[in-house]
Design an enzyme around this catalytic site. Structure first.
Site, mmCIF file in Angstrom:
data_model
loop_
_atom_site.group_PDB
_atom_site.id
_atom_site.type_symbol
_atom_site.label_atom_id
_atom_site.label_comp_id
_atom_site.label_asym_id
_atom_site.label_seq_id
_atom_site.Cartn_x
_atom_site.Cartn_y
_atom_site.Cartn_z
ATOM 1 N N GLY A 225 -49.479 -8.603 37.381
ATOM 2 C CA GLY A 225 -48.375 -8.982 36.479
ATOM 3 C C GLY A 225 -48.314 -8.282 35.073
ATOM 4 O O GLY A 225 -49.459 -7.628 34.777
ATOM 5 N N CYS B 45 -56.891 -10.202 32.263
ATOM 6 C CA CYS B 45 -55.622 -9.505 31.717
ATOM 7 C C CYS B 45 -55.519 -8.002 31.446
ATOM 8 O O CYS B 45 -56.796 -7.466 31.052
ATOM 9 C CB CYS B 45 -55.219 -10.355 30.186
ATOM 10 S SG CYS B 45 -53.756 -9.782 29.482
ATOM 11 N N LEU B 46 -54.469 -7.519 31.711
ATOM 12 C CA LEU B 46 -54.573 -5.938 31.434
ATOM 13 C C LEU B 46 -54.874 -5.322 30.034
ATOM 14 O O LEU B 46 -55.226 -4.384 29.838
ATOM 15 C CB LEU B 46 -53.326 -5.295 32.174
ATOM 16 C CG LEU B 46 -53.155 -5.100 33.641
ATOM 17 C CD1 LEU B 46 -51.706 -4.548 33.976
ATOM 18 C CD2 LEU B 46 -54.308 -4.421 34.091
ATOM 19 N N GLN C 85 -46.968 -6.237 26.479
ATOM 20 C CA GLN C 85 -48.186 -5.489 26.659
ATOM 21 C C GLN C 85 -47.679 -4.161 26.425
ATOM 22 O O GLN C 85 -48.800 -3.122 26.488
ATOM 23 C CB GLN C 85 -48.830 -6.048 27.911
ATOM 24 C CG GLN C 85 -49.374 -7.361 28.130
ATOM 25 C CD GLN C 85 -49.848 -7.723 29.558
ATOM 26 O OE1 GLN C 85 -48.886 -8.240 30.404
ATOM 27 N NE2 GLN C 85 -51.142 -7.278 29.612
ATOM 28 N N HIS D 57 -47.664 -14.699 27.496
ATOM 29 C CA HIS D 57 -47.682 -13.458 26.565
ATOM 30 C C HIS D 57 -46.103 -13.300 25.874
ATOM 31 O O HIS D 57 -46.201 -12.585 24.804
ATOM 32 C CB HIS D 57 -47.381 -12.240 27.674
ATOM 33 C CG HIS D 57 -49.011 -11.599 28.143
ATOM 34 N ND1 HIS D 57 -49.844 -11.274 27.356
ATOM 35 C CD2 HIS D 57 -49.562 -11.472 29.370
ATOM 36 C CE1 HIS D 57 -50.979 -10.816 27.770
ATOM 37 N NE2 HIS D 57 -50.767 -11.098 29.194
ATOM 38 N N HIS E 204 -48.963 -17.155 33.020
ATOM 39 C CA HIS E 204 -49.964 -16.267 32.318
ATOM 40 C C HIS E 204 -49.012 -15.294 31.545
ATOM 41 O O HIS E 204 -49.031 -15.082 30.544
ATOM 42 C CB HIS E 204 -51.089 -15.516 33.079
ATOM 43 C CG HIS E 204 -51.855 -14.478 32.329
ATOM 44 N ND1 HIS E 204 -52.904 -14.558 32.252
ATOM 45 C CD2 HIS E 204 -51.471 -13.352 31.955
ATOM 46 C CE1 HIS E 204 -53.471 -13.434 31.812
ATOM 47 N NE2 HIS E 204 -52.244 -12.581 31.509
ATOM 48 N N GLU E 205 -47.814 -14.767 32.303
ATOM 49 C CA GLU E 205 -47.094 -13.883 31.766
ATOM 50 C C GLU E 205 -45.957 -14.514 30.901
ATOM 51 O O GLU E 205 -45.580 -13.857 29.831
ATOM 52 C CB GLU E 205 -46.201 -13.091 33.038
ATOM 53 C CG GLU E 205 -46.950 -12.382 34.019
ATOM 54 C CD GLU E 205 -48.022 -11.661 33.422
ATOM 55 O OE1 GLU E 205 -47.926 -10.937 32.474
ATOM 56 O OE2 GLU E 205 -49.339 -11.237 34.221
HETATM 57 NI NI NI Z 1 -52.116 -10.658 30.678
#
Ligand code: NI
Length: 183
Positions: free
Chosen positions: A46, A95-96, A51, A141, A137-138
């Site tokens: 995701g 998380c990225l 991000q 963000h 989660h997304e």
């Molecule tokens: Ni994330």
């Protein structure tokens, strides 16, 4: 398509509330393609607009884990949770934007999400399992919230310090560690 660079926590853009998507033109399709490519390349399951420094309410996800199964890329503009189950589920999230750090976060086990696709058409679907975790989660963000915000201040501070160190190291010698299965 272009791979976008992913912002690493701490970064003020990851703490901001993103703006609604209003332009459903070819530009949106292009940035969504870039986000999917960036997510798959990471690799991750995701990715949210902030991000990559895009302060728009846009997320992409694909939580198909089975390598044999066909991919299912989803692009959601202006996603909203319209229903959440009382039942909750814990999952070891990553998380990225917080590479190689994992912690269990408990969230509703099932959610219904309403969003607009790249053409602006309204879609609604119920998600469970990893999909439910990932989509929540997304969406977080888009509201400037990270999974570490669910942890104790002490754990959050510990992870933030590690990320500050990682950013210093990356700035110094350009090493990019391989992230694993991250959202
Ligand atoms: Ni994330």
């Amino acid at each position: 398509m272009t791979l976008r660079s992913i912002l690493i926590h701490p970064d003020p853009r990851l703490k901001k509330v993103a703006d609604p998507v209003t332009d459903f033109s070819e530009d949106l399709r292009r940035v969504a393609e870039d986000m999917l490519e960036t997510m798959y390349a990471a690799p991750g399951i995701g990715l949210a607009g902030p991000q990559i420094g895009l302060m728009k309410r846009l997320i992409v996800l694909d939580c198909v884990k089975d390598r044999e199964a066909p991919p299912r890329p989803l692009v959601m503009a202006n996603p909203e949770i319209t229903w959440a189950s009382e039942e909750r589920r814990g999952y070891e999230e990553g998380c990225l934007s917080i590479p190689e750090q994992y912690a269990e976060v408990t969230r509703p086990a099932e959610v219904t999400v309403r969003w607009q696709d790249v053409t602006g058409a309204v879609q609604e679907e119920e998600f469970s399992g990893l999909w439910a975790t990932c989509v929540q989660h997304e969406i977080d963000h888009l509201n400037g919230k990270l999974f570490i915000d669910y942890l104790t201040p002490l754990k959050r501070q510990l992870i933030t310090r590690k990320m500050e160190k990682l950013k210093r190291e990356r700035a110094r010698d350009g090493i990019r560690p391989e992230p694993r299965d991250e959202l």
